[in-house]
Scaffold this active site. Structure first.
Site, PDB file in Angstrom:
ATOM      1  CG  HIS A 254      -0.660   7.029  -0.944  1.00  0.00           C
ATOM      2  ND1 HIS A 254      -1.897   7.180  -1.542  1.00  0.00           N
ATOM      3  CD2 HIS A 254      -0.893   6.363   0.213  1.00  0.00           C
ATOM      4  CE1 HIS A 254      -2.832   6.629  -0.776  1.00  0.00           C
ATOM      5  NE2 HIS A 254      -2.245   6.128   0.301  1.00  0.00           N
TER       6      HIS A 254
ATOM      7  CG  ASP B  63      -1.592   4.740   4.104  1.00  0.00           C
ATOM      8  OD1 ASP B  63      -1.604   5.222   2.960  1.00  0.00           O
ATOM      9  OD2 ASP B  63      -2.396   5.084   4.998  1.00  0.00           O
TER      10      ASP B  63
ATOM     11  CG  HIS C 192      -4.803   2.070   5.884  1.00  0.00           C
ATOM     12  ND1 HIS C 192      -6.116   2.111   6.252  1.00  0.00           N
ATOM     13  CD2 HIS C 192      -4.720   2.783   4.728  1.00  0.00           C
ATOM     14  CE1 HIS C 192      -6.793   2.809   5.365  1.00  0.00           C
ATOM     15  NE2 HIS C 192      -5.984   3.227   4.433  1.00  0.00           N
TER      16      HIS C 192
ATOM     17  CG  HIS D 266      -1.830   1.170   1.318  1.00  0.00           C
ATOM     18  ND1 HIS D 266      -3.170   1.025   1.626  1.00  0.00           N
ATOM     19  CD2 HIS D 266      -1.649   2.494   1.120  1.00  0.00           C
ATOM     20  CE1 HIS D 266      -3.753   2.209   1.612  1.00  0.00           C
ATOM     21  NE2 HIS D 266      -2.837   3.130   1.324  1.00  0.00           N
TER      22      HIS D 266
ATOM     23  CE  LYS E 186      -7.717   2.042  -0.479  1.00  0.00           C
ATOM     24  NZ  LYS E 186      -6.553   2.850  -0.131  1.00  0.00           N
TER      25      LYS E 186
ATOM     26  CG  HIS F  19      -9.559   4.457   3.591  1.00  0.00           C
ATOM     27  ND1 HIS F  19      -8.380   5.161   3.643  1.00  0.00           N
ATOM     28  CD2 HIS F  19     -10.256   4.837   4.700  1.00  0.00           C
ATOM     29  CE1 HIS F  19      -8.363   5.923   4.728  1.00  0.00           C
ATOM     30  NE2 HIS F  19      -9.494   5.744   5.386  1.00  0.00           N
TER      31      HIS F  19
HETATM   32  C1  NCD Z   1      -3.409   9.030   2.235  1.00  0.00           C
HETATM   33  C2  NCD Z   1      -2.988  10.068   1.195  1.00  0.00           C
HETATM   34  O1  NCD Z   1      -2.460  11.109   1.588  1.00  0.00           O
HETATM   35  O2  NCD Z   1      -3.184   9.809  -0.009  1.00  0.00           O
HETATM   36  N1  NCD Z   1      -3.432   9.647   3.526  1.00  0.00           N
HETATM   37  C3  NCD Z   1      -3.308   9.027   4.722  1.00  0.00           C
HETATM   38  O3  NCD Z   1      -3.419   9.695   5.741  1.00  0.00           O
HETATM   39  N2  NCD Z   1      -3.071   7.743   4.808  1.00  0.00           N
HETATM   40  C4  NCD Z   1      -4.709   8.439   1.850  1.00  0.00           C
HETATM   41  C5  NCD Z   1      -5.095   7.234   2.638  1.00  0.00           C
HETATM   42  O4  NCD Z   1      -4.531   6.151   2.454  1.00  0.00           O
HETATM   43  O5  NCD Z   1      -5.996   7.346   3.485  1.00  0.00           O
HETATM   44 ZN    ZN Z   2      -3.226   5.089   1.715  1.00  0.00          ZN
END
Ligand code: NCD
Ligand code: ZN
Length: 335
Positions: free
Chosen positions: A14, A240, A168, A12, A95, A134
Site C-alpha cells: 500500500h 502488506d 497475507h 502486496h 484485488k 483478502h
Molecule cells: C490495509 C490498509 O491499511 O490498507 N490494512 C491492513 O491492516 N493490512 C488493508 C489490508 O491489506 O487489509
Molecule cells: Zn493489504
C-alpha cells in the site's frame, strides 16, 4: 557477513496517494525492484484512467529510482472481457476485498456466489490476470481466515485456469489449502513471520502492530516461518506495508496496518539467518514471484550487511514497526 539479493519484489504494497505517497514511494523504490500496488485508495482504482494516473503519480513521487510499479484494479462484478482486455497490458492483478473487511474496502464483494462472479473471473482466466484475495469472513476475528479457506477452494475448483493469490496468509489452514489446489498461491508478510497476537495485545496494547488479518497463534506463525524459510515455491513475499498517519494509529479507533516497507529486507535477513536458511531468501523475495506472475522487473542488487541498525522512530508522519529498536542487519548498498 553480507548477503546480495537480486531484484527484490514486494507482492502486496500500500503506497497510498497524495502527500503520503511522497514518503512511501521513494522508500519502496529504493530497495525493491518492483511491487504489486494495492488499489484501496480513496476512491479505489476501478478504471483504466484512474490506474494510469495513479501509476503516473507513483512514478513522479519515487524520483530517479529503478522500480516497476505493478498496477492493480479493485475488483468489481461488472468487469467484463471487453473492459479487461482493453486494460490488460497495464494490469498485473485484480484485488478482491470482501465488503467492509479492512481499510477502504466498503465497495468490495458481499457473498461469494459463483454465478455472480462468473463474468469477471472467466474473463480474467482467459486473459491470464491473477486474482489477489483478502481472504477473511466477517466471523470472529481469530477465525476469519480459516473460515474463508472453503471459499478459496470453491473458487479454485470453479476457475481452474485462474491464478488465485491468497494474500497475507496467517494460518496453517491456508498453507494446507495451497497444496490441495494447483492454482492457489500465497503471499506472507514479514510481520506475520515475527509476531503473534500476544505481541499486539498480550501486554500493553501495541497499535503499530495492529493489522488485518490480525496476527494469530505461535503455531500458525511457526507454520508460516517453515513455509517461507524452506522456500515453498508457491509462497511469495508481500509486505502488506500499510502506512497510516501517526494520529490515526495512536488514537481510540486505531487504523489497521503496519508500516514495514523500508525495514522488511533486513528483518527477513535476520529471520532467515536465525533459521540457517539465508540461501532461501532469494526465492521468497523474488524468484517465486517472477515465476508465478511471469514478470521481468528491472535489475537491482541489494547488498545487506550484518551490522546493527536502529530503526528510525518515524518516516515523516509514519511510525514503522519496531520503531527505535536495533536489529542485526542493514541495507548497505543498492546497485
Ligand atoms: C490495509 C490498509 O491499511 O490498507 N490494512 C491492513 O491492516 N493490512 C488493508 C489490508 O491489506 O487489509
Ligand atoms: Zn493489504
Amino acid at each position: 557477513m553480507q548477503l546480495i539479493l537480486n531484484d527484490p519484489l514486494d507482492m502486496h504494497l500500500h503506497l497510498r496517494d497524495g502527500e503520503m505517497l511522497h514518503t512511501t514511494a521513494p522508500l519502496s523504490a529504493h530497495s525493491f525492484s518492483g511491487a504489486i500496488i494495492m488499489p484501496n485508495t480513496i476512491p479505489p482504482i476501478q478504471s483504466k484512467e484512474a490506474l494510469l494516473s495513479y501509476k503516473q503519480r507513483i512514478l513522479e513521487a519515487m524520483g530517479s529510482e529503478n522500480f516497476m510499479p505493478l498496477m492493480t484494479l479493485f475488483f468489481r462484478r461488472d468487469y467484463d472481457y471487453e473492459f479487461l482486455s482493453n486494460i490488460r497490458d497495464e494490469l498485473s492483478a485484480i484485488k478482491l476485498y470482501p465488503a467492509g473487511i479492512t481499510t477502504n474496502s466498503e465497495g468490495g464483494v458481499s457473498g461469494f456466489d459463483i454465478e455472480k462472479l462468473k463474468t469477471p473471473l472467466e474473463a480474467m482466466s482467459e486473459l491470464g490476470i491473477p486474482l489477489c484475495i483478502h481472504g477473511e469472513t466477517n466471523g470472529f476475528v481469530m477465525d476469519r481466515e480459516a473460515e474463508f479457506v472453503p471459499i478459496y477452494e470453491k473458487l479454485a475448483a470453479a476457475f481452474p485456469k485462474l491464478k488465485i493469490i491468497m494474500e497475507h496468509i496467517t494460518t496453517k489452514e491456508s498453507l494446507q489449502a495451497l497444496d490441495r489446489y494447483e492454482n492457489l498461491y500465497a503471499t506472507i508478510t514479514v510481520h506475520h513471520l515475527l509476531i503473534t497476537l500476544d505481541d499486539v495485545v498480550g501486554g500493553m496494547l501495541r497499535p503499530h502492530l495492529f493489522c488485518k488479518p490480525i496476527a494469530k497463534r505461535g503455531e500458525d506463525r511457526d507454520a508460516l516461518v517453515q513455509a517461507a524459510v524452506n522456500a515453498h515455491p508457491k509462497v511469495m513475499f508481500g509486505s502488506d506495508s500499510a502506512p497510516h498517519p501517526k494520529s490515526a494509529k495512536e488514537c481510540p479507533g486505531c487504523a489497521a496496518g503496519i508500516f514495514t516497507a523500508p525495514i522488511a529486507l533486513p528483518l527477513l535477513a535476520e529471520l532467515f539467518e536465525a533459521h540457517g536458511k539465508l540461501d532461501n531468501l532469494q526465492g521468497f523475495i523474488s524468484d517465486h514471484a517472477k515465476k508465478i506472475y511471469g514478470i521481468k522487473p528491472p535489475k537491482k542488487s541489494v547488498i545487506l550487511k550484518k551490522e546493527p541498525f536502529t530503526i528510525p522512530k518515524n518516516y515523516g508522519d509514519i511510525v514503522p514497526m519496531h520503531a527505535g529498536e536495533t536489529i542485526s542487519w542493514k541495507i548497505s548498498q543498492v546497485q
